[in-house]
Design an enzyme around this catalytic site. Structure first.
Site, PDB file in Angstrom:
ATOM      1  N   ASP A  99       0.859  -1.187   0.000  1.00 39.51           N
ATOM      2  CA  ASP A  99       0.000   0.000   0.000  1.00 39.51           C
ATOM      3  C   ASP A  99       0.891   1.230   0.000  1.00 39.51           C
ATOM      4  OD1 ASP A  99      -2.357   1.731   0.435  1.00 39.51           O
ATOM      5  OD2 ASP A  99      -3.330  -0.162   0.922  1.00 39.51           O
ATOM      6  N   HIS A 116      -2.873   3.145  -4.565  1.00 39.48           N
ATOM      7  CA  HIS A 116      -2.270   2.629  -3.318  1.00 39.48           C
ATOM      8  C   HIS A 116      -0.827   2.160  -3.537  1.00 39.48           C
ATOM      9  CE1 HIS A 116      -5.726   2.920  -0.648  1.00 39.48           C
ATOM     10  NE2 HIS A 116      -6.478   2.574  -1.660  1.00 39.48           N
ATOM     11  N   GLU A 147      -9.690   2.616  -5.306  1.00 43.11           N
ATOM     12  CA  GLU A 147      -9.324   3.990  -4.939  1.00 43.11           C
ATOM     13  C   GLU A 147      -8.107   4.487  -5.713  1.00 43.11           C
ATOM     14  OE1 GLU A 147     -11.024   4.153  -0.405  1.00 43.11           O
ATOM     15  OE2 GLU A 147      -9.024   3.308  -0.637  1.00 43.11           O
ATOM     16  N   TYR A 183     -16.420  -4.549   7.719  1.00 46.23           N
ATOM     17  CA  TYR A 183     -15.125  -3.914   7.905  1.00 46.23           C
ATOM     18  C   TYR A 183     -14.907  -3.839   9.422  1.00 46.23           C
ATOM     19  CZ  TYR A 183     -13.631  -2.497   3.223  1.00 46.23           C
ATOM     20  OH  TYR A 183     -13.161  -2.484   1.942  1.00 46.23           O
ATOM     21  N   TRP A 199      -8.560  -3.533   8.142  1.00 43.40           N
ATOM     22  CA  TRP A 199      -7.616  -2.488   7.724  1.00 43.40           C
ATOM     23  C   TRP A 199      -6.981  -1.925   8.979  1.00 43.40           C
ATOM     24  CZ3 TRP A 199      -6.790  -2.519   2.698  1.00 43.40           C
ATOM     25  CH2 TRP A 199      -7.809  -2.973   1.839  1.00 43.40           C
ATOM     26  N   THR A 200      -5.677  -1.689   8.941  1.00 46.17           N
ATOM     27  CA  THR A 200      -4.980  -1.494  10.214  1.00 46.17           C
ATOM     28  C   THR A 200      -4.450  -0.075  10.456  1.00 46.17           C
ATOM     29  OG1 THR A 200      -2.934  -2.312   9.219  1.00 46.17           O
ATOM     30  CG2 THR A 200      -4.316  -3.923  10.369  1.00 46.17           C
TER      31      THR A 200
HETATM   32  C1  ACM Z   1     -10.902  -0.665   0.248  1.00 51.78           C
HETATM   33  O1  ACM Z   1     -11.449  -0.612   1.367  1.00 51.78           O
HETATM   34  N1  ACM Z   1     -10.287   0.402  -0.237  1.00 51.78           N
HETATM   35  C2  ACM Z   1     -10.934  -1.852  -0.554  1.00 51.78           C
END
Ligand code: ACM
Length: 416
Positions: free
Chosen positions: A52, A123, A190, A281, A331-332
């Site tokens: 990323d 990313h 994104e 999420y 996601w961290t």
């Molecule tokens: C994402 O949450 N950008 C896949």
């Protein structure tokens, strides 16, 4: 034990967990521990988010600067993206090829497939910081970029050039050597198109390929890797943005911005993994109260996750067959260590695992009280496994830090 016969089979073949090791690196031992926790919950796909803007986490022999430069950032934003606080300390780390082999083998022993993700064409700032020629050099001075130290959607994306394609073919060649999975994730989420709009090189490519716009340019980019992977007997999967500008022929979709992308893809005959951010999420807050350590995103309680339904009613039975399964995503950005990851993941991952395995009734009719009763025993198992879950009652393990960290500021992003 009384004699009995158990008849049991999973509802879905893809019962996934995604872990983002780019925003905060998790050392190999932590990853192995998560594989154990997945196996204990009968989850069988580990989606490994390896790259990323904030870090490149996998050794690539032919491009050593990806880890020499790309795996470390000088400092880190503390808390959510609007926080004014920083930790002024380098953060980084990466997995060697031997580490990856060990992780893949450890997973396989537990019937878990590791699906690697190399996120392109957005990313990618960590990669561009390591190899500035990968960026849009006719728009910005990419030699001035460093591994990103904050959160959000990053404008510095890959240049759609032959050089970039060859570079990433090299990356994917090494990835295929290490990961035997049928699917390889190429991200695709994104990717702001502003630099491509301003880049003469990108515009020339659009003209040369006879494309309508930058969305089609992204589709061309993803389509290139779809064919490239197919020629090597693998299948491409990407986040649902890969639908914009046309979905590559064999591509499967991780539907994250709600169900819509997954519905469109399934109707077009593509396979889908349902992981809508509004539902699964697990970085999002799990309680509306002020106690959550960094309360970002939508409120998703344990009960909400237990009532999550991966297959939307809009799909016909034939279309629904394209839903390979479902996946919870971690996601961290706001999870700097194991304890924080555990806290966000558990107990909600136990509810998710039951949804992914069992043929439960309609969400409204699910027996959440019964689930909670069964959780009483399961909390003891999690205790034995040393999991720092969010306790169902009593004080939370977090000492509230004054100011920014304790306040629920990041609501659902207005654009979604
Ligand atoms: C994402 O949450 N950008 C896949």
């Amino acid at each position: 034990m009384p004699y009995l016969t158990i008849e049991d089979a999973p509802r879905f073949r893809w019962r996934g967990l995604m872990l983002d090791v780019a925003r905060h690196f998790m050392p190999k031992e932590g990853v192995l521990r998560y594989l154990d926790l997945m196996a204990a919950h009968k989850l069988n796909v580990f989606h490994f988010h390896l790259t990323d803007d904030q870090g490149w986490r996998i050794e690539i022999q032919r491009h050593p600067r990806l880890t020499e430069i790309g795996s470390w950032r000088a400092r880190t934003k503390t808390g959510h993206r609007a926080s004014p606080l920083w930790e002024e300390k380098p953060h980084g780390g990466y997995y060697t090829r031997d580490d990856i082999r060990e992780i893949v083998a450890y997973a396989a022993e537990r019937h878990i497939t590791v699906v690697p993700e190399i996120d392109v064409p957005g990313h990618s700032q960590a990669a561009i910081a390591a190899y500035p020629e990968l960026g849009n050099t006719d728009v910005i001075d990419t030699t001035a970029l460093s591994v990103w130290d904050t959160w959000g959607i990053n404008p510095n994306v890959l240049a759609p050039t032959d050089n970039t394609l060859r570079f990433y073919e090299g990356v994917f060649e090494e990835v295929l050597e290490l990961f035997p999975s049928e699917f390889v994730h190429v991200g695709g989420d994104e990717c702001p198109k502003d630099q491509w709009r301003r880049s003469k090189t990108a515009q020339a490519r659009i003209r040369e390929l006879g494309l309508a716009d930058e969305d089609e340019l992204q589709s061309w980019f993803i389509g290139h890797f779809d064919s490239w992977l197919a020629a090597r007997g693998r299948r491409l999967i990407g986040w649902d943005e890969i639908l914009e500008g046309g979905l590559a022929e064999g591509a499967a979709v991780s539907s994250w911005r709600g169900y819509a992308g997954g519905i469109a893809a399934a109707r077009a005959g593509h396979d889908v993994v349902m992981c809508p951010e509004q539902q699964v999420y697990l970085d999002h807050r799990q309680d509306p109260g002020p106690e959550e350590p960094v309360p970002i995103g939508w409120v998703r309680t344990l009960e909400d996750v237990y009532r999550f339904e991966p297959v939307p009613p809009e799909l016909t039975p034939d279309e629904a067959r394209h839903v390979l399964g479902t996946q919870a995503n971690l996601w961290t950005e706001v999870m700097e260590d194991h304890a924080r990851v555990d806290y966000q993941a558990f107990p909600r991952l136990a509810a998710f695992a039951e949804v992914a395995w069992s043929a439960l009734p309609d969400p409204a009719e699910r027996d959440f009280d019964g689930f909670q009763r069964r959780m009483t025993a399961h909390y003891r198992r999690l205790d034995a496994l040393g999991v720092a879950y969010r306790p169902p009652t009593g004080p939370l393990p977090w000492q509230r830090r004054p100011g920014v960290l304790g306040r629920p500021i990041d609501g659902p992003p207005p654009s979604r």
